[in-house]
Design a protein around this motif. Sequence first.
Motif, PDB file in Angstrom:
ATOM      1  N   LEU A  44       1.644   7.616   9.917  1.00  0.00           N
ATOM      2  CA  LEU A  44       1.753   6.170  10.062  1.00  0.00           C
ATOM      3  C   LEU A  44       3.159   5.698   9.719  1.00  0.00           C
ATOM      4  O   LEU A  44       3.757   4.905  10.449  1.00  0.00           O
ATOM      5  N   GLU A  59       7.972   5.026   0.253  1.00  0.00           N
ATOM      6  CA  GLU A  59       7.011   4.164   0.950  1.00  0.00           C
ATOM      7  C   GLU A  59       5.552   4.478   0.637  1.00  0.00           C
ATOM      8  O   GLU A  59       4.681   3.639   0.797  1.00  0.00           O
ATOM      9  N   HIS A 112      -9.737   4.169  13.295  1.00  0.00           N
ATOM     10  CA  HIS A 112      -9.580   2.868  12.671  1.00  0.00           C
ATOM     11  C   HIS A 112     -10.708   1.917  13.078  1.00  0.00           C
ATOM     12  O   HIS A 112     -11.270   1.209  12.249  1.00  0.00           O
ATOM     13  N   ARG A 119     -16.847   0.305   7.211  1.00  0.00           N
ATOM     14  CA  ARG A 119     -16.482  -0.341   5.952  1.00  0.00           C
ATOM     15  C   ARG A 119     -17.210  -1.671   5.781  1.00  0.00           C
ATOM     16  O   ARG A 119     -17.732  -1.985   4.711  1.00  0.00           O
TER      17      ARG A 119
ATOM     18  N   LEU B  15       6.323  -2.921   7.306  1.00  0.00           N
ATOM     19  CA  LEU B  15       4.988  -2.775   6.720  1.00  0.00           C
ATOM     20  C   LEU B  15       5.074  -2.824   5.206  1.00  0.00           C
ATOM     21  O   LEU B  15       5.725  -1.994   4.596  1.00  0.00           O
ATOM     22  N   THR B  17       3.321  -2.376   1.456  1.00  0.00           N
ATOM     23  CA  THR B  17       2.370  -1.383   0.960  1.00  0.00           C
ATOM     24  C   THR B  17       0.937  -1.831   1.201  1.00  0.00           C
ATOM     25  O   THR B  17       0.075  -1.049   1.566  1.00  0.00           O
ATOM     26  N   CYS B  20      -0.040  -1.570   4.795  1.00  0.00           N
ATOM     27  CA  CYS B  20      -0.199  -0.164   5.127  1.00  0.00           C
ATOM     28  C   CYS B  20      -1.559   0.361   4.689  1.00  0.00           C
ATOM     29  O   CYS B  20      -2.278   0.992   5.464  1.00  0.00           O
ATOM     30  N   LYS B  22      -4.147  -1.341   4.087  1.00  0.00           N
ATOM     31  CA  LYS B  22      -5.156  -2.075   4.846  1.00  0.00           C
ATOM     32  C   LYS B  22      -5.438  -1.357   6.167  1.00  0.00           C
ATOM     33  O   LYS B  22      -6.562  -1.309   6.652  1.00  0.00           O
ATOM     34  N   THR B  23      -4.400  -0.829   6.740  1.00  0.00           N
ATOM     35  CA  THR B  23      -4.554  -0.076   7.980  1.00  0.00           C
ATOM     36  C   THR B  23      -5.199   1.276   7.715  1.00  0.00           C
ATOM     37  O   THR B  23      -6.017   1.768   8.490  1.00  0.00           O
ATOM     38  N   LEU B  24      -4.825   1.857   6.588  1.00  0.00           N
ATOM     39  CA  LEU B  24      -5.284   3.223   6.317  1.00  0.00           C
ATOM     40  C   LEU B  24      -6.687   3.320   5.779  1.00  0.00           C
ATOM     41  O   LEU B  24      -7.395   4.288   6.048  1.00  0.00           O
ATOM     42  N   LEU B  25      -7.118   2.349   5.008  1.00  0.00           N
ATOM     43  CA  LEU B  25      -8.426   2.441   4.373  1.00  0.00           C
ATOM     44  C   LEU B  25      -9.557   2.754   5.336  1.00  0.00           C
ATOM     45  O   LEU B  25     -10.325   3.680   5.101  1.00  0.00           O
TER      46      LEU B  25
END
Lengths: 126, 126
Positions: A44, A59, A112, A119, B15, B17, B20, B22-25
């Motif tokens: 990502l 990051e 996603h 979720r 992006l 943290t 990021c 939020k996208t990954l969870l």
Amino acid sequence: METVEHDKRKCPTHLSTEECSKTLLPVKDALDILSGKWKLQIILSLTFGKKRFKQIQREIPGLTPKMLSKELKELEINELASRHVYDTSPVTVEYELTPYGKTLKPLIGELHKWGTKHRKRIIARK
Amino acid sequence: METVEHDKRKCPTHLSTEECSKTLLPVKDALDILSGKWKLQIILSLTFGKKRFKQIQREIPGLTPKMLSKELKELEINELASRHVYDTSPVTVEYELTPYGKTLKPLIGELHKWGTKHRKRIIARK
DNA sequence: TATACCACTTTCCTAAAGTATACCGCTTTC
DNA sequence: GAAAGCGGTATACTTTAGGAAAGTGGTATA
């Protein structure tokens, strides 16, 4: 031997073991690349452009150099990311997603999409 | 402190943290369900209909009852599979994918699609 | 001369995942 | 009455993933 007839009676599945593993092998290959704690975060991070080692590490909170190094090597081996060394004072190293690495996007998109619905479901049930 | 400006200079990522993660969870949620050595094989086995405990075990070589039991419990908790106990002589137990479990199909399809291309690539390169 | 940055590697450690083997209560079959 | 099938559980073990901390060789900076 009667075990053959026996198995036929007890396992009325239309999938043979070979057919099954034939279906599963590619799925496993894909998961090998995406599972683990850091790979996706690194991918990502790289979707937004070239990055240097320390830059990626900064990051992604909690990512140690050992892990980053290991994961980047694996991404390189799989030709999903490329490493560019510039002959500067202390070497400058940049990592970037290969065009091939970018083909992961729809897959990550599906993960996603499903993950988001899942979720919501979990939260709603609690 | 100058570290703030410093970080701004060095991390020109759009992006944050939070964005990021939020996208990954959700992606992680999805992977939690699919990664591991047996989950997908079990899900795949169940995509072809109801199955009994021993039947699943027979279909997946190397799968021990402990692992199967554990994985089925997790699938149940996540409402991807359901367990039906029939009040027969020694109990009969059947497992089946829930409608929700079946929503995984497109995702697994994508994994399969990408994995197949990847596998070809690996073999071609060798 | 000391400190700090970069791109890592090395060593040691723990926790979680997975394996091997045996067993349980129950019932049908040999 | 012994063996085997069912749906598991219990115990002990090995393997792998990942983390913490320090170190390396080179350079630039104060």
